[in-house]
Design an enzyme around this catalytic site. Structure first.
Site, mmCIF file in Angstrom:
data_model
loop_
_atom_site.group_PDB
_atom_site.id
_atom_site.type_symbol
_atom_site.label_atom_id
_atom_site.label_comp_id
_atom_site.label_asym_id
_atom_site.label_seq_id
_atom_site.Cartn_x
_atom_site.Cartn_y
_atom_site.Cartn_z
ATOM 1 N N ILE A 14 -0.134 10.882 8.480
ATOM 2 C CA ILE A 14 0.198 9.685 8.468
ATOM 3 C C ILE A 14 1.459 9.529 7.706
ATOM 4 O O ILE A 14 1.407 9.555 6.461
ATOM 5 C CB ILE A 14 -1.132 8.631 7.921
ATOM 6 N N HIS A 15 2.537 9.585 8.405
ATOM 7 C CA HIS A 15 4.104 9.429 8.005
ATOM 8 C C HIS A 15 4.465 7.973 8.006
ATOM 9 O O HIS A 15 3.447 7.041 8.686
ATOM 10 C CB HIS A 15 4.891 10.259 8.444
ATOM 11 N N ALA A 16 5.319 7.456 7.989
ATOM 12 C CA ALA A 16 6.022 6.280 8.124
ATOM 13 C C ALA A 16 5.902 5.392 9.391
ATOM 14 O O ALA A 16 5.260 4.333 9.375
ATOM 15 C CB ALA A 16 7.441 6.077 7.973
#
Length: 93
Positions: A14-16
């Site tokens: 879960i990145h930007a």
């Protein structure tokens, strides 16, 4: 309150970009929506909260919703996670 456990399937975790997508979906609902990972709970309507968890590939997490439209919120978040190929359902609750 309703909840569902998921496992991250996106190799980047879960990145930007996925965090923004999830926060935008959560903000459509009145329900209080929380993301629980490694015994930490954050507001799923907060991009900083979600990003602070650093959820990596293969990690399990829960989404909990509480409020008048809790089931709708959880259903929409589940659909988003699956459609975006971010996560799969770990344990059907």
């Amino acid at each position: 309150m309703v909840s569902q456990q998921f496992t991250i399937t996106d190799e980047l975790g879960i990145h930007a970009r996925p965090a923004t997508i999830l926060v935008n979906v959560a903000n459509k609902f009145e329900a209080d929506v929380k993301l629980v990972y490694n015994q930490k709970t954050v507001n799923l309507k907060s991009i900083l909260g979600v990003m602070s968890l650093g959820i990596a590939f293969g990690s399990e997490f829960d989404i909990k919703a509480d409020g008048s439209d809790e089931q709708e919120a959880l259903n929409e978040l589940e659909k988003t996670l699956l459609n975006e190929k971010l996560a799969k359902i770990s344990v059907r609750k």
